[in-house]
Design a protein around this motif. Structure first.
Motif, short mmCIF file in Angstrom:
data_model
loop_
_atom_site.label_atom_id
_atom_site.label_comp_id
_atom_site.label_asym_id
_atom_site.label_seq_id
_atom_site.Cartn_x
_atom_site.Cartn_y
_atom_site.Cartn_z
N ASN A 51 0.84 -1.29 0.02
CA ASN A 51 0.00 -0.03 0.12
C ASN A 51 0.86 1.30 -0.05
O ASN A 51 0.61 2.16 1.07
CB ASN A 51 -0.89 0.08 1.02
CG ASN A 51 -2.08 -0.88 1.01
OD1 ASN A 51 -2.04 -1.90 0.14
ND2 ASN A 51 -2.92 -0.94 2.02
N SER A 52 1.71 1.29 -1.06
CA SER A 52 2.64 2.56 -0.99
C SER A 52 2.96 2.93 -2.84
O SER A 52 2.51 2.10 -3.65
CB SER A 52 3.87 2.07 -0.39
OG SER A 52 3.80 1.96 0.85
N SER A 53 3.24 4.02 -2.92
CA SER A 53 3.51 4.57 -4.33
C SER A 53 4.40 5.64 -4.20
O SER A 53 5.01 6.39 -3.45
CB SER A 53 1.91 5.40 -4.50
OG SER A 53 1.01 4.66 -4.68
N ALA A 54 4.98 5.67 -5.68
CA ALA A 54 6.08 6.51 -6.23
C ALA A 54 5.60 7.14 -7.29
O ALA A 54 5.07 6.58 -8.25
CB ALA A 54 7.45 5.86 -6.27
N GLU A 55 6.08 8.39 -7.41
CA GLU A 55 5.52 9.07 -8.81
C GLU A 55 6.54 8.82 -9.85
O GLU A 55 6.00 8.62 -10.90
CB GLU A 55 5.75 10.77 -8.47
CG GLU A 55 4.82 11.37 -7.59
CD GLU A 55 3.35 11.46 -8.32
OE1 GLU A 55 3.31 11.23 -9.41
OE2 GLU A 55 2.47 11.80 -7.58
N SER A 56 7.64 8.24 -9.35
CA SER A 56 8.46 7.81 -10.64
C SER A 56 8.73 6.35 -10.68
O SER A 56 8.00 5.60 -11.43
CB SER A 56 9.93 8.41 -10.31
OG SER A 56 10.90 8.21 -11.49
#
Length: 199
Positions: free
Chosen positions: A135-140
């Motif tokens: 449940n995590s995100s990165a823009e790149s």
């Protein structure tokens, strides 16, 4: 002590009594955004929940002995950049930034975000062993884990993460390591990477 910690299941990150490291002012408000396919972390003011490297950051500096963070839950990191990007890489590794000789073991990292790489974890020579990242995100790159030139992921699970490239894990060999080639240091083994999203 470590010996006194009671397990709560067969998986290495399952403990009855959790040790929680939480982003400043984080209120547990992580929410999946169907429009931009990412986890939004709104209330946290922490660019890294855990900074596990010498500082200010310099690739030539590292812990001379192996240093281990074992059996913790890390949540609510929001690596939005701006202040401290050049010294502390505050746009990557929302949950934890791991430098060389730093190991994260038997732990959980969840509900984190990075404006650049490594929504939950950014590895620059570190290791993630027996851990759950979700449940995590990165823009790149690397919504769950971004590995920069060297690192090791073993016996772990990376799930429900998103990024533009490498929704779960991104292994990036973009330069020499101490002036030499070491492709064997980019290792993802005996792990489960599932249900991740590339935006």
């Amino acid at each position: 002590t470590k010996e006194e910690r009671e397990k709560d299941g067969d998986l290495p990150w399952q403990y009855k009594n959790k040790t929680i490291l939480k982003g400043a002012s984080y209120e547990g408000d992580a929410a999946w955004n169907e429009t931009d396919y990412q986890w939004n972390i709104n209330s946290s003011a922490s660019r890294h929940v855990v900074w596990f490297a010498p500082y200010p950051y310099n690739e030539k500096d590292y812990f001379k002995s192996v240093t281990i963070l074992n059996g913790v839950t890390i949540l609510g990191g929001n690596a939005q950049g701006d202040i401290g990007v050049s010294d502390f890489l505050t746009d990557r590794g929302g949950g934890v930034f791991l430098g060389r000789n730093c190991h994260l073991m038997n732990s959980i990292v969840k509900e984190c975000y990075a404006k650049s790489d490594g929504g939950a974890v950014c590895l620059k020579g570190g290791r993630v062993i027996g851990s759950l990242v979700f449940n995590s995100s990165a823009e790149s790159r690397g919504g769950g884990i971004y590995m920069d030139n060297a690192g090791l992921i073993l016996q772990s699970m990376i799930s429900n993460c998103s990024a533009t490239d490498g929704g779960g894990v991104y292994l990036d060999r973009n330069a020499l390591w101490d002036g030499m080639e070491h492709p064997e240091y980019l290792i993802l083994g005996t792990s489960i990477v599932t249900n991740n999203t590339n935006k």
